[in-house]
Design an enzyme around this catalytic site. Structure first.
Site, PDB file in Angstrom:
ATOM      1  CE  LYS A  75      -4.472  -1.388   2.036  1.00 15.47           C
ATOM      2  NZ  LYS A  75      -5.542  -1.110   2.991  1.00 15.47           N
ATOM      3  CG  ASP A  95      -8.415   1.200   3.224  1.00 14.34           C
ATOM      4  OD1 ASP A  95      -9.252   0.467   2.725  1.00 14.34           O
ATOM      5  OD2 ASP A  95      -7.212   0.979   3.235  1.00 14.34           O
TER       6      ASP A  95
HETATM    7  N1  LIG Z   1     -11.985  -3.827   7.436  1.00 15.90           N
HETATM    8  C1  LIG Z   1     -11.079  -3.488   6.446  1.00 15.90           C
HETATM    9  O1  LIG Z   1     -11.803  -3.033   5.626  1.00 15.90           O
HETATM   10  C2  LIG Z   1      -9.742  -3.343   6.785  1.00 15.90           C
HETATM   11  C3  LIG Z   1      -8.945  -2.469   6.078  1.00 15.90           C
HETATM   12  C4  LIG Z   1      -7.585  -2.688   6.453  1.00 15.90           C
HETATM   13  C5  LIG Z   1      -7.097  -3.225   7.558  1.00 15.90           C
HETATM   14  N2  LIG Z   1      -7.876  -4.065   8.060  1.00 15.90           N
HETATM   15  C6  LIG Z   1      -7.376  -4.873   9.201  1.00 15.90           C
HETATM   16  O2  LIG Z   1      -6.770  -4.097  10.259  1.00 15.90           O
HETATM   17  C7  LIG Z   1      -5.659  -4.788  10.683  1.00 15.90           C
HETATM   18  C8  LIG Z   1      -4.508  -3.673  10.706  1.00 15.90           C
HETATM   19  O3  LIG Z   1      -4.190  -3.384   9.537  1.00 15.90           O
HETATM   20  P1  LIG Z   1      -2.879  -2.476   9.128  1.00 15.90           P
HETATM   21  O4  LIG Z   1      -2.800  -2.430   7.600  1.00 15.90           O
HETATM   22  O5  LIG Z   1      -2.995  -1.188   9.848  1.00 15.90           O
HETATM   23  O6  LIG Z   1      -1.752  -3.334   9.557  1.00 15.90           O
HETATM   24  P2  LIG Z   1      -0.146  -2.717  10.033  1.00 15.90           P
HETATM   25  O7  LIG Z   1       0.125  -1.473   9.553  1.00 15.90           O
HETATM   26  O8  LIG Z   1       0.671  -3.776  10.193  1.00 15.90           O
HETATM   27  O9  LIG Z   1      -0.361  -2.376  11.914  1.00 15.90           O
HETATM   28  C9  LIG Z   1      -0.695  -3.236  12.779  1.00 15.90           C
HETATM   29  C10 LIG Z   1      -1.200  -2.463  14.026  1.00 15.90           C
HETATM   30  O10 LIG Z   1      -1.619  -3.384  15.053  1.00 15.90           O
HETATM   31  C11 LIG Z   1      -0.691  -3.444  16.241  1.00 15.90           C
HETATM   32  N3  LIG Z   1      -0.344  -4.881  16.921  1.00 15.90           N
HETATM   33  C12 LIG Z   1      -0.025  -5.812  16.159  1.00 15.90           C
HETATM   34  N4  LIG Z   1       0.157  -6.989  17.255  1.00 15.90           N
HETATM   35  C13 LIG Z   1      -0.218  -6.310  18.314  1.00 15.90           C
HETATM   36  C14 LIG Z   1      -0.302  -6.853  19.589  1.00 15.90           C
HETATM   37  N5  LIG Z   1      -0.080  -8.069  19.764  1.00 15.90           N
HETATM   38  N6  LIG Z   1      -0.885  -5.884  20.527  1.00 15.90           N
HETATM   39  C15 LIG Z   1      -0.960  -4.692  20.388  1.00 15.90           C
HETATM   40  N7  LIG Z   1      -0.964  -4.277  19.077  1.00 15.90           N
HETATM   41  C16 LIG Z   1      -0.566  -4.963  18.030  1.00 15.90           C
HETATM   42  C17 LIG Z   1       0.635  -2.761  15.887  1.00 15.90           C
HETATM   43  O11 LIG Z   1       1.271  -2.001  16.844  1.00 15.90           O
HETATM   44  P3  LIG Z   1       2.732  -1.814  16.776  1.00 15.90           P
HETATM   45  O12 LIG Z   1       2.855  -0.545  15.907  1.00 15.90           O
HETATM   46  O13 LIG Z   1       3.077  -1.890  18.163  1.00 15.90           O
HETATM   47  O14 LIG Z   1       3.513  -2.980  15.914  1.00 15.90           O
HETATM   48  C18 LIG Z   1       0.009  -1.699  14.798  1.00 15.90           C
HETATM   49  O15 LIG Z   1      -0.553  -0.438  15.595  1.00 15.90           O
HETATM   50  C19 LIG Z   1      -5.492  -5.841  10.146  1.00 15.90           C
HETATM   51  O16 LIG Z   1      -6.182  -6.853  10.878  1.00 15.90           O
HETATM   52  C20 LIG Z   1      -6.242  -5.677   8.743  1.00 15.90           C
HETATM   53  O17 LIG Z   1      -6.614  -6.937   8.244  1.00 15.90           O
HETATM   54  C21 LIG Z   1      -9.080  -4.193   7.763  1.00 15.90           C
END
Ligand SMILES: NC(=O)c1ccc[n+]([C@@H]2O[C@H](COP(=O)([O-])OP(=O)(O)OC[C@H]3O[C@@H](n4cnc5c(N)ncnc54)[C@H](OP(=O)(O)O)[C@@H]3O)[C@@H](O)[C@H]2O)c1
Length: 278
Positions: A72, A108
């Site tokens: 992305k 998004d």
């Molecule tokens: N519904 C939808 O349309 C949609 C759209 C986009 C994304 N999503 C979902 O949203 C989620 C995040 O996506 P993203 O693209 O933002 O991912 P990302 O950039 O990898 O960010 C992941 C986030 O989760 C946190 N995290 C991961 N493991 C953790 C834990 N064990 N305890 C606490 N915090 C934790 C990370 O914290 P740190 O910074 O400390 O690592 C970071 O803030 C994913 O599950 C994705 O599938 C859904």
């Protein structure tokens, strides 16, 4: 003799992993519903191979594509034109290809706001708690800034990332407080609580306790698989207003469809296909 009204068009979603993507189901259902001569494929492009992947998409004259993890942000480099939604968020999830000219959008933000608007939930002048500071959280911050929320508390495991996202929030006019996720308290202050961490994907416990919320609190989990995450279950125990991750997924797909096809997306057919995929 049969004549074709439309030239056949091809669309794709690129990312890695990609085999469990629900986007092909959602868009194909829309094509069927509107009788469009289009197809939509999932195309795996591993990290480090984006440039070559895009060249091959251009060769087959792809009409448009969605972009997901891990491309992305890197995809921004390969765009010829950038919509404002993309430049604010710094990431792209939807691309149009007009004779080799790639234009990027980020749906998004509108996809996230869509279920809040459909449920007529007031955002203006409300206090928000956002868990997470990754890529999706950036689009969410932009959405709350656009809708003029009063303030956003950004709670993340890694404080530095919460600080960085808080700088972006302030830059786009949203008052923001960064904090560590395990220091969150006084939940009753917040009207809307959003989980934008990836916690829940593997059936983990809710990232925070929701014991002090009430039935007026809106609890929104953007994790969409499983649909009933532990975070959602805990919110239901408190009788909170629930928004599921699939609603955002659907919202962003609807926007992408409308950018590509210039007609209103068949929301119900897309929703049915998405829920059937769970
Ligand atoms: N519904 C939808 O349309 C949609 C759209 C986009 C994304 N999503 C979902 O949203 C989620 C995040 O996506 P993203 O693209 O933002 O991912 P990302 O950039 O990898 O960010 C992941 C986030 O989760 C946190 N995290 C991961 N493991 C953790 C834990 N064990 N305890 C606490 N915090 C934790 C990370 O914290 P740190 O910074 O400390 O690592 C970071 O803030 C994913 O599950 C994705 O599938 C859904």
């Amino acid at each position: 003799m049969l004549t074709r009204k439309n030239v056949s068009k091809t669309f794709a979603v690129i990312g890695d992993p990609i085999d469990h993507s629900l986007s092909p189901n959602i868009h194909s259902a829309a094509f069927r519903e509107l009788n469009l001569d289009c197809s939509y494929i999932a195309y795996r492009i591993p990290k480090g191979e984006l440039k070559e992947g895009i060249e091959s998409l251009k060769k087959i004259k792809i009409n448009g594509f969605n972009v997901t993890i891990p491309h992305k942000i890197e995809m921004m480099k390969y765009l010829d034109k950038i919509d404002e939604s993309c430049s604010i968020i710094g990431a792209v999830n939807t691309v149009t290809n007009n004779e080799g000219i790639l234009k990027g959008y980020n749906t998004d933000m509108e996809g996230f706001l869509d279920p809040l608007k459909k449920k007529k939930i007031k955002i203006q002048d409300t206090r928000i708690l956002l868990l997470g500071a990754g890529g999706a959280a950036r689009a969410i911050v932009a959405g709350f800034a656009k809708e003029k929320a009063k303030s956003i508390t950004i709670a993340n495991r890694t404080l530095e990332k919460a600080n960085n996202l808080s700088i972006l929030a302030k830059k786009i006019g949203l008052s923001s407080i960064p904090t560590e996720i395990n220091k969150i308290e006084n939940l009753e202050e917040f009207k809307i609580i959003v989980n934008a961490t990836s916690v829940g994907l593997k059936n983990e416990q809710s990232p925070i306790s929701l014991k002090s919320i009430n039935s007026n609190t809106v609890v929104y989990d953007i994790v969409y698989l499983p649909m009933n995450t532990n975070f959602i279950k805990k919110a239901k125990e408190q009788k909170a207003i629930i928004i599921y991750g699939y609603e955002m997924l659907l919202g962003q797909a609807v926007r992408a469809f409308e950018i590509w096809h210039g007609v209103e997306a068949p929301y119900n057919a897309m929703k049915k296909a998405l829920l059937g995929g769970f």
